[in-house]
Design a protein around this motif. Structure first.
Motif, short mmCIF file in Angstrom:
data_model
loop_
_atom_site.label_atom_id
_atom_site.label_comp_id
_atom_site.label_asym_id
_atom_site.label_seq_id
_atom_site.Cartn_x
_atom_site.Cartn_y
_atom_site.Cartn_z
N PHE A 1 69.84 -29.27 50.70
CA PHE A 1 68.67 -30.04 50.31
C PHE A 1 68.02 -30.54 51.60
N PRO A 2 66.71 -30.39 51.77
CA PRO A 2 66.08 -30.92 52.97
C PRO A 2 66.07 -32.44 52.93
N PRO A 3 66.06 -33.08 54.10
CA PRO A 3 65.94 -34.54 54.12
C PRO A 3 64.65 -34.98 53.41
N GLU A 4 64.68 -36.18 52.87
CA GLU A 4 63.50 -36.72 52.19
C GLU A 4 62.28 -36.62 53.11
N GLY A 5 61.19 -36.10 52.58
CA GLY A 5 59.96 -35.96 53.36
C GLY A 5 59.88 -34.67 54.16
N SER A 6 60.94 -33.86 54.14
CA SER A 6 60.95 -32.57 54.85
C SER A 6 60.96 -31.44 53.83
N THR A 7 60.79 -30.24 54.33
CA THR A 7 60.79 -29.06 53.46
C THR A 7 61.93 -28.12 53.83
N HIS A 8 62.20 -27.18 52.96
CA HIS A 8 63.18 -26.15 53.26
C HIS A 8 62.77 -25.38 54.52
N ALA A 9 61.47 -25.11 54.65
CA ALA A 9 60.98 -24.35 55.81
C ALA A 9 61.24 -25.10 57.11
N GLU A 10 61.09 -26.42 57.12
CA GLU A 10 61.37 -27.20 58.33
C GLU A 10 62.84 -27.11 58.72
N VAL A 11 63.71 -27.22 57.74
CA VAL A 11 65.14 -27.12 58.02
C VAL A 11 65.47 -25.72 58.54
N LEU A 12 64.90 -24.69 57.92
CA LEU A 12 65.18 -23.32 58.37
C LEU A 12 64.66 -23.07 59.78
N LEU A 13 63.50 -23.62 60.13
CA LEU A 13 62.98 -23.47 61.49
C LEU A 13 63.93 -24.09 62.50
N GLU A 14 64.41 -25.31 62.23
CA GLU A 14 65.35 -25.96 63.15
C GLU A 14 66.69 -25.21 63.19
N ALA A 15 67.16 -24.75 62.04
CA ALA A 15 68.42 -24.00 61.99
C ALA A 15 68.30 -22.70 62.77
N HIS A 16 67.14 -22.07 62.69
CA HIS A 16 66.89 -20.85 63.45
C HIS A 16 66.97 -21.12 64.96
N LYS A 17 66.34 -22.19 65.40
CA LYS A 17 66.37 -22.53 66.83
C LYS A 17 67.82 -22.78 67.29
N ILE A 18 68.58 -23.49 66.48
CA ILE A 18 69.99 -23.77 66.81
C ILE A 18 70.79 -22.47 66.85
N ARG A 19 70.56 -21.61 65.87
CA ARG A 19 71.27 -20.32 65.81
C ARG A 19 70.98 -19.48 67.05
N VAL A 20 69.72 -19.38 67.41
CA VAL A 20 69.34 -18.58 68.57
C VAL A 20 69.94 -19.16 69.85
N ALA A 21 69.88 -20.48 70.00
CA ALA A 21 70.43 -21.13 71.21
C ALA A 21 71.93 -20.88 71.33
N ARG A 22 72.62 -20.76 70.22
CA ARG A 22 74.07 -20.52 70.23
C ARG A 22 74.42 -19.04 70.26
N GLY A 23 73.43 -18.18 70.12
CA GLY A 23 73.68 -16.74 70.15
C GLY A 23 74.33 -16.21 68.88
N ASP A 24 74.18 -16.91 67.78
CA ASP A 24 74.77 -16.48 66.51
C ASP A 24 73.87 -15.46 65.83
N TYR A 25 74.48 -14.60 65.00
CA TYR A 25 73.77 -13.49 64.36
C TYR A 25 72.80 -13.93 63.29
N ASN A 26 73.23 -14.85 62.43
CA ASN A 26 72.36 -15.31 61.34
C ASN A 26 72.61 -16.79 61.07
N ILE A 27 71.70 -17.39 60.32
CA ILE A 27 71.84 -18.80 59.96
C ILE A 27 73.04 -18.96 59.04
N ALA A 28 73.87 -19.97 59.34
CA ALA A 28 75.04 -20.29 58.52
C ALA A 28 74.99 -21.78 58.18
N GLU A 29 75.94 -22.22 57.37
CA GLU A 29 75.96 -23.61 56.93
C GLU A 29 76.01 -24.60 58.10
N GLU A 30 76.73 -24.26 59.17
CA GLU A 30 76.82 -25.15 60.33
C GLU A 30 75.45 -25.40 60.95
#
Length: 195
Positions: A137-166
């Motif tokens: 669930f996105p934080p109140e006032g945020s969207t799923h797309a915002e969470v996915l954008l941040e998760a994508h940035k984290i995934r890329v910075a860590r060199g992971d293949y795809n977005i995961a729960e972490e």
């Protein structure tokens, strides 16, 4: 040169076969209320059925009683629709395999997409349908797309293949930190059990 900024999907219109096939699938299988019905204003030989997918937007179907149902997979040429995905709750998603099996509808089985779970099956005319349930669930006032954008940035910075729960959990924490002030001097993780 300026953009034409869109603000969401207004509706999606599909070419259907006969009227009853559309009603039986969109409302009778997917539970979308049939909310509006009129002729296709550009072609009086067709009906135009409107269904509510649950978010107040619309899925509309052009129908014609002379068109026959075709069960082949819809074309996947460049420019063609690959599939339509609809959001379902975790409770509904947990019932998808059972309920599709009870109807004899062939499906893909559950697919773990890292940030969501999915299942795929075809409508009576061969269009691939996806039912998807987010794992967060996105934080109140945020969207799923915002969470996915941040998760994508984290995934890329860590060199992971795809977005995961972490990545999702860390993205949600980051969004909350940015959007909500605190009186604490530090937002770092703490251990109140070691004192």
């Amino acid at each position: 040169m300026r953009k034409l900024q869109v603000q969401g999907v207004h509706h999606i219109t599909l070419t259907g076969a006969d009227r009853q096939t559309s009603i039986d699938f969109w409302e009778g299988v997917l539970g979308m209320p049939f909310v509006f019905d009129q002729p296709n204003l550009d072609d009086p030989n067709q009906g135009h059925l409107y269904f509510d997918p649950g978010d107040g937007r619309l899925i509309t179907i052009f129908t014609n009683e002379d068109r026959k149902r075709v069960h082949d997979r819809t074309p996947m040429d460049p420019g063609c629709v690959h599939h339509l995905a609809f959001n379902v709750s975790a409770a509904t998603f947990a019932q998808t395999v059972k309920r599709l099996d009870e109807r004899g509808i062939e499906h893909s089985g559950i697919k773990d997409r890292g940030f969501m779970d999915s299942i795929y099956f075809k409508d009576p005319l061969g269009l691939l349908i996806e039912l998807a349930a987010y794992k967060f669930f996105p934080p109140e006032g945020s969207t799923h797309a915002e969470v996915l954008l941040e998760a994508h940035k984290i995934r890329v910075a860590r060199g992971d293949y795809n977005i995961a729960e972490e990545h999702l959990a860390d993205a949600i924490e980051l969004i909350v930190e940015r959007s909500t002030a605190t009186l604490s001097s530090s937002r770092a993780p703490a251990d109140p059990y070691s004192r």
